[in-house]
Design a protein around this motif. Structure first.
Motif, PDB file in Angstrom:
ATOM      1  N   ARG A   7       0.851  -1.196   0.000  1.00  0.00           N
ATOM      2  CA  ARG A   7       0.000   0.000   0.000  1.00  0.00           C
ATOM      3  C   ARG A   7       0.883   1.242   0.000  1.00  0.00           C
ATOM      4  N   ILE A   8       0.372   2.270  -0.674  1.00  0.00           N
ATOM      5  CA  ILE A   8       1.011   3.586  -0.660  1.00  0.00           C
ATOM      6  C   ILE A   8      -0.059   4.593  -0.266  1.00  0.00           C
ATOM      7  N   SER A   9       0.268   5.424   0.730  1.00  0.00           N
ATOM      8  CA  SER A   9      -0.651   6.476   1.172  1.00  0.00           C
ATOM      9  C   SER A   9       0.015   7.830   1.047  1.00  0.00           C
ATOM     10  N   ASP A  10      -0.765   8.806   0.621  1.00  0.00           N
ATOM     11  CA  ASP A  10      -0.295  10.192   0.510  1.00  0.00           C
ATOM     12  C   ASP A  10      -1.374  11.081   1.130  1.00  0.00           C
ATOM     13  N   VAL A  14       4.031   5.610   3.486  1.00  0.00           N
ATOM     14  CA  VAL A  14       3.223   6.791   3.757  1.00  0.00           C
ATOM     15  C   VAL A  14       4.072   7.998   3.382  1.00  0.00           C
ATOM     16  N   LEU A  15       3.615   8.756   2.389  1.00  0.00           N
ATOM     17  CA  LEU A  15       4.315   9.972   1.973  1.00  0.00           C
ATOM     18  C   LEU A  15       3.900  11.103   2.894  1.00  0.00           C
ATOM     19  N   THR A  16       4.864  11.889   3.334  1.00  0.00           N
ATOM     20  CA  THR A  16       4.562  13.013   4.218  1.00  0.00           C
ATOM     21  C   THR A  16       5.146  14.290   3.628  1.00  0.00           C
ATOM     22  N   GLY A  17       4.705  15.412   4.156  1.00  0.00           N
ATOM     23  CA  GLY A  17       5.191  16.693   3.674  1.00  0.00           C
ATOM     24  C   GLY A  17       6.615  17.000   4.081  1.00  0.00           C
ATOM     25  N   ASP A  18       7.161  16.213   4.981  1.00  0.00           N
ATOM     26  CA  ASP A  18       8.511  16.455   5.491  1.00  0.00           C
ATOM     27  C   ASP A  18       9.532  15.571   4.782  1.00  0.00           C
ATOM     28  N   GLU A  38      11.051   9.636   3.982  1.00  0.00           N
ATOM     29  CA  GLU A  38      10.480  10.481   5.021  1.00  0.00           C
ATOM     30  C   GLU A  38      11.457  10.523   6.194  1.00  0.00           C
ATOM     31  N   LYS A  39      12.012   9.380   6.518  1.00  0.00           N
ATOM     32  CA  LYS A  39      13.064   9.246   7.519  1.00  0.00           C
ATOM     33  C   LYS A  39      14.046   8.242   6.945  1.00  0.00           C
ATOM     34  N   PRO A  40      15.323   8.371   7.223  1.00  0.00           N
ATOM     35  CA  PRO A  40      16.254   7.342   6.754  1.00  0.00           C
ATOM     36  C   PRO A  40      15.824   5.994   7.313  1.00  0.00           C
ATOM     37  N   PRO A  41      15.900   4.918   6.516  1.00  0.00           N
ATOM     38  CA  PRO A  41      15.441   3.624   7.005  1.00  0.00           C
ATOM     39  C   PRO A  41      16.355   3.094   8.097  1.00  0.00           C
ATOM     40  N   ALA A  42      15.749   2.457   9.094  1.00  0.00           N
ATOM     41  CA  ALA A  42      16.536   1.876  10.180  1.00  0.00           C
ATOM     42  C   ALA A  42      17.241   0.622   9.695  1.00  0.00           C
ATOM     43  N   ALA A  43      16.555  -0.178   8.895  1.00  0.00           N
ATOM     44  CA  ALA A  43      17.154  -1.414   8.382  1.00  0.00           C
ATOM     45  C   ALA A  43      16.351  -1.872   7.184  1.00  0.00           C
ATOM     46  N   ILE A  44      17.002  -2.601   6.327  1.00  0.00           N
ATOM     47  CA  ILE A  44      16.318  -3.200   5.196  1.00  0.00           C
ATOM     48  C   ILE A  44      16.497  -4.693   5.343  1.00  0.00           C
TER      49      ILE A  44
END
Length: 159
Positions: free
Chosen positions: A86-89, A111-115, A148-154
């Motif tokens: 899912r993708i949310s904006d 989830v896309l955010t304005g930041d 939106e934030k750097p990923p913690a882990a992949i």
């Protein structure tokens, strides 16, 4: 590689176009997918509208069929997001489309955010990279990907 209407950072693929062992082609129709060694969903400037394009053009169904038959699919930035569930904006950052089901090939939600911020990130190639034909690489780096934030882990599902 899928030629998305809002393809982003297309010059990132210039080195592949000049590699003698790689025949990089830009896919525009569903019948062009069968037989590829690897299908790349590139980055996009508008993830949800380009996902809508994939569905409307029949490319989404062709991607599912290709994957179901053992085809390898890789996503970069927005292409990776489209591979998720899912993708949310909710704030309409990229378009007036607020959410959509992704292609469902990865257990991921976006989830896309304005930041939004752009960060250079680096990681380690996982064992599954060999399945993509990447060979014995010791590391990789990705640039110009928006998080939106750097990923913690992949985790392993990412490859």
């Amino acid at each position: 590689m899928i030629r998305l209407p809002r393809l982003a950072n297309y010059t990132d693929f210039d080195p592949l176009e000049h590699e003698p062992d790689i025949d990089l082609c830009y896919v525009t129709a569903p019948d062009e997918i069968a037989g590829l060694d690897l299908l790349i969903l590139p980055g996009t400037k508008s993830t949800l509208p380009d996902l809508q394009f994939l569905r409307g053009s029949g490319l989404a169904l062709a991607i599912h069929e290709y994957h179901a038959k053992g085809g390898r699919v890789a996503g970069i930035c927005g292409g990776y997001q489209m591979l998720g569930r899912r993708i949310s904006d909710p704030d309409g950052v990229e378009s007036d489309l607020l959410e959509a089901e992704g292609l469902g090939l990865l257990d991921a939600e976006t989830v896309l955010t304005g930041d939004k911020q752009t960060h250079q990130v680096a990681g380690t190639v996982l064992e599954g990279a060999a399945a993509l034909g990447l060979g014995p690489l010791t590391g990789w780096s990705a640039t110009r990907c928006t998080w939106e934030k750097p990923p913690a882990a992949i985790g392993p599902a990412a490859v």
